[in-house]
Scaffold this active site. Structure first.
Site, short mmCIF file in Angstrom:
data_model
loop_
_atom_site.label_atom_id
_atom_site.label_comp_id
_atom_site.label_asym_id
_atom_site.label_seq_id
_atom_site.Cartn_x
_atom_site.Cartn_y
_atom_site.Cartn_z
CD GLU A 28 -1.29 -5.50 9.25
OE1 GLU A 28 -2.03 -6.31 8.66
OE2 GLU A 28 -1.57 -4.30 9.42
CE LYS A 162 -5.17 3.92 4.20
NZ LYS A 162 -4.81 2.50 4.38
#
Ligand code: PSU
Ligand code: MN
Length: 306
Positions: A28, A162
């Site tokens: 990406e 995260k």
């Protein structure tokens, strides 16, 4: 993909690899343009591509440049995305608008998945996926990445999510949407900067071959979701959870105070964490993403031989 698709430009290296059924790994570009500061981001982008190549895999970083969808970028294009304030953040929702308006944009996990799949690429490696934000019950902020994972059949390698996100809610959301989350050599959902989230996984694979067999069976059975390979950060690169959580709390409070919403939230939090940890979170982010590129390449190699 239909090669006559006027919106696509597949670079020659990727085109050759795809036509010969050689291994290709999608990467990406939002992580480059909006996830890391310059010049670390361009160094990272080049390292990721070199690491794939070293293993015999052709990297295909995906982005939109002047309205054209690029599958595979050259160094000049990578540099432009890494060091340019005017690059849009393009999720799957935003692809058609970027194309129609001839914009330049970096693709998130959701957009990269959609475009890689159209191009015929089956494996994608990234750092962390987007997910359910902590205050989602009031903001409804849930990343499009999770929707795309539920409807696009490919293998996505990530180090979990995260703790700027709500990890248990993200995991539940993936379960509700029938996305197999496979621990890579682990029985626990990894928490990006650290190996453990204390969320047990029911599925795990120990080798690239096992992942590939799972994916092949998944498609033969007519299932359409992605397989999310959850690959924990190497122990030597971990940031202890109690250390990083302190900084995450500060960044989240600032985000709230500044009234930041929508697509700006994740880039703001990532930038603040790099500042608050004096670059440590960046080093860790790069290490875990390269580790995912390594495993993603190994999976792409095995898959290309099927
Ligand atoms: N998580 C990271 N680094 C990133 C991103 C997520 O650790 O760079 C990027 C990815 O491109 C991901 C996007 O697809 O943020 C998710 O954005 P949002 O939360 O707006 O859906
Ligand atoms: Mn969001």
């Amino acid at each position: 993909m239909n090669p006559s698709n006027i919106h696509f430009s597949v670079n020659p290296e990727v085109e050759t690899a795809l036509s010969k059924k050689l291994p290709v790994l999608a990467l990406e570009s939002t992580i480059i343009a909006h996830g890391m500061p310059y010049p670390d981001n361009i160094e990272f982008a080049k390292q990721a591509e070199a690491l794939a190549r070293k293993q015999g895999v052709t990297p295909a970083t995906i982005a939109i440049i002047d309205g054209k969808i690029h599958i595979g970028l050259d160094e000049k294009q990578l540099e432009m995305l890494a060091n340019n304030e005017n690059v849009e953040k393009v999720a799957v929702r935003d692809i058609a608008f970027a194309v129609a308006q001839k914009l330049t944009g970096a693709t998130t996990v959701s957009a990269t998945m959609h475009l890689a799949h159209l191009a015929g690429i089956d494996v994608f490696a990234t750092g962390g996926i987007g997910g359910v934000h902590g205050n989602a019950e009031s903001t409804f902020d849930i990343s499009q990445d999770l929707i795309e994972l539920s409807r696009t059949p490919m293998i996505v390698v990530s180090a979990g999510v995260k703790a700027i996100l709500d990890i248990p809610k993200t995991f539940e959301y993936l379960e509700t949407n029938a996305v197999p989350v496979v621990g890579y050599q682990t029985n626990e959902f990894p928490a990006f900067y650290s190996r453990s989230s204390r969320i047990p996984l029911t599925l795990s694979c120990n080798t690239p071959d096992e992942v590939v067999r799972l994916f092949v069976a998944h498609k033969e059975i007519g299932l359409h979701s992605a397989i999310l390979v959850a690959n924990p950060i190497p122990e030597s690169d971990e940031i202890p959870k109690n250390v990083i959580d302190k900084y995450i709390d500060i960044a989240l409070a600032e985000c709230d105070n500044k009234n930041i919403h929508g697509k700006a939230v994740t880039p703001f939090l990532l930038k603040r964490l790099v500042e608050l940890t004096a670059g440590k979170s960046l080093k860790t982010n790069i290490a875990l993403t390269l580790n995912n590129v390594k495993v993603g390449s190994q999976i792409a190699l095995v898959l290309s031989k099927k």
